[in-house]
Design an enzyme around this catalytic site. Structure first.
Site, PDB file in Angstrom:
ATOM      1  N   CYS A 144      -2.171   9.430   2.297  1.00 48.36           N
ATOM      2  CA  CYS A 144      -1.723   8.811   1.040  1.00 48.36           C
ATOM      3  C   CYS A 144      -2.624   9.173  -0.128  1.00 48.36           C
ATOM      4  O   CYS A 144      -2.168   9.203  -1.266  1.00 48.36           O
ATOM      5  CB  CYS A 144      -1.659   7.303   1.197  1.00 48.36           C
ATOM      6  SG  CYS A 144      -3.223   6.582   1.722  1.00 48.36           S
TER       7      CYS A 144
ATOM      8  N   GLU B 287       0.886  -1.176   0.000  1.00 51.26           N
ATOM      9  CA  GLU B 287       0.000   0.000   0.000  1.00 51.26           C
ATOM     10  C   GLU B 287       0.917   1.218   0.000  1.00 51.26           C
ATOM     11  O   GLU B 287       1.412   1.632   1.050  1.00 51.26           O
ATOM     12  CB  GLU B 287      -0.906  -0.020   1.243  1.00 51.26           C
ATOM     13  CG  GLU B 287      -1.842  -1.222   1.311  1.00 51.26           C
ATOM     14  CD  GLU B 287      -2.968  -1.172   0.277  1.00 51.26           C
ATOM     15  OE1 GLU B 287      -3.237  -0.085  -0.265  1.00 51.26           O
ATOM     16  OE2 GLU B 287      -3.557  -2.226   0.004  1.00 51.26           O
TER      17      GLU B 287
END
Ligand code: NAD
Length: 484
Positions: free
Chosen positions: A257, A223
């Site tokens: 993110c 991720e």
């Protein structure tokens, strides 16, 4: 055995190995936890999270030197509770064997896919959401019947300690274990022969982690980050787009993110957008320095990095608009005002690296095709945001671009949907978790053929050219004639 604490650096590798072998042995002795057992583990996590919530909120606030409890509740605690509830409701049906179609040669056999726990899942956590990014993969791993070891982030040490304490009070070390510490622990941790490894962090470290995992052929879910663009169509009201983007970009002061990294705006609307974005930010955060709603930067190093990148852009000709309504100085704090940058060019670091903070480059475009080409000429991002009421045009954008996820007319909210996979593509990551995709990610989908007393394939075996073989092949080749 009690939970281990890594104090002596010499012993890190051996302590981690011992912890893993404890979990592997426990797994080997109880390989198929029932749905009820999995739900019971999830219930324990749910209650622990509520019990430890006040201390977790304080710890995150202290690690950031300023982050609102409300933001941590909204973006970390609640999403874990929601994920647990979502998975608990569905785990039984996800665990069901799935019946599959058998080929002719296996006529009379039963063909099914079994979803089997993998064993022990390793989870490496970044600092920006130090609770959610440890516990959300854990929810997926436990739902799929695994055990797990978590490595917390050294840049959110107080939160790491509370997460460790919470897990140790809730699970035995052979179920879930937490390890704190710096890169030396992270490095040894990622070398362990886990059955699956989830890494959330930067693309750069992701490569190191994947290399380490490859030594054991440990499958990885990466991720990662990247530069998530927002594109505003000419027909979309810029004020509305600015408000929606400001809400997302303001969260955690851009240290997310999936924060919008830069915005592509029709050339004629550039001024209107920057004005509207500034106004929207000022409405959300009328002051900054002592405003508990506005998050500080996690470390001095990160703030210096952001300031350096800002200076680099200004030195290379970018125009900067600082959004600092009370003209505060932030002395002695790690707060940093939001900055809009225009006149940016590709040679500036802000356009080369993920921004991950309160800086927003706004770029003009002349045609939508040009905007799409700009995005497609760069590494595939974790998220893409497109603002347009026209659904057909939005569908075209979905086809024309690649990204981990998308929001149309919004930013970041796709992360909150448990019923959708979350994950990047290419340099922004690989693999998915959340909800059913998380269950599948942490399970082995094992194909099982179960033959009965009837064995049709016994007719189709050597010596080749026998009557049954010839009949079978004639029949099959007739079915698979050349397509006209
Ligand atoms: P990072 O890559 O610096 O660190 C992440 C973790 O990796 C930490 O636990 C650290 O201890 C560990 N680590 C560091 N060096 C290592 C090494 N050599 N070997 C093994 N492990 C090592 O990332 P960060 O600064 O903590 O987080 C910011 C990054 O994470 C941004 O790029 C952001 O986009 C990304 N991120 C992605 C997601 C997502 O869900 N895709 C979520 C949050 C953050």
């Amino acid at each position: 055995m009690s939970h281990a604490t890594l104090t002596d650096p010499q012993d890190i590798a051996s302590q981690l190995t011992e912890a893993l072998s404890l979990q592997k042995t426990a797994f080997a002795n109880a390989k198929a936890p029932t749905a009820q057992e999995r739900i019971e583990r999830l219930n324990r996590l749910h209650n622990a999270l509520l019990d430890y919530e006040p201390r977790l909120l304080d710890a995150v606030d202290a690690d950031f030197s300023g982050r609102a409890h409300a933001e941590t509740q909204l973006l970390e605690i609640l999403p874990v509770l929601e994920g647990i509830a979502y998975n608990k409701k569905r785990v039984k049906s996800w665990m069901k064997q799935s019946r599959r179609h058998a080929p002719l040669m296996l006529f009379g056999s039963k063909t099914k896919v079994h979803y089997q726990p993998l064993g022990v899942v390793g989870i490496v956590v970044p600092w920006n959401f130090p609770i959610f990014l440890g516990l959300s993969p854990l929810v997926g791993a436990l739902t799929a019947g695994n055990r797990a070891m978590i490595k917390t982030s050294e840049f959110a040490p107080r939160t790491g300690e509370i997460v460790k304490e919470m897990i140790e009070a809730t699970f035995s070390p052979d179920e879930v274990a937490v390890f704190t510490g710096g890169v030396e622990v992270a490095s040894e941790f990622t070398k362990l022969p886990f059955d699956h490894l989830v890494f959330t962090g930067s693309t750069q470290v992701g490569k190191i982690v994947m290399r380490a995992a490859s030594e054991n052929l440990t499958p990885v879910t990466l991720e990662l980050g990247g530069k998530s663009p927002a594109i505003i169509h000419d027909s979309f009201p810029v004020d509305e787009a600015a408000k929606r983007i400001a809400f997302g970009k303001g969260l955690n002061a851009g240290q997310v993110c999936v924060s919008p990294d830069y915005v592509l705006v029709p050339r004629a609307k550039l001024g209107a957008f920057t004005k509207a974005f500034k106004a929207a930010m000022e409405d959300l955060y009328p002051s900054l320095e002592s405003n508990a709603d506005y998050t500080a930067i996690i470390t001095e190093r990160q703030r210096d990095r952001l300031q350096d990148n800002l200076n680099d852009a200004i030195a290379k000709g970018a125009q900067v608009t600082e959004i600092n309504p009370k003209a505060e100085g932030f002395d002695g704090t790690r707060k940093m005002a939001m900055h809009i940058l225009t006149d940016v060019t590709d040679d500036m670091r802000v356009m080369q690296e993920e921004i991950f903070g309160p800086i927003l480059p706004v770029l003009p475009y002349d045609t939508l095709d040009e905007a799409i080409a700009y995005v497609n000429a760069r590494p595939r991002p974790l998220a893409l945001y497109y603002f347009d009421w026209d659904a057909a045009r939005a569908d075209q954008i979905l086809q024309d671009t690649h990204s981990g996820g998308v929001c149309i007319n919004d930013v970041m909210t796709h992360v909150a949907v448990d019923d959708m996979p979350f994950g990047g593509v290419g340099p922004s990551g690989m693999g998915h978790y959340h909800g059913k995709e998380g269950f599948l990610n942490f399970s082995k989908a094992k194909g099982v053929v179960r033959k009965g007393r009837l064995n049709p394939s016994s007719f189709i075996q050597a010596p080749w050219g026998n009557r049954f073989y010839n009949m079978y092949m004639t029949f099959q080749y007739r079915r698979y004639r050349k397509i006209q």
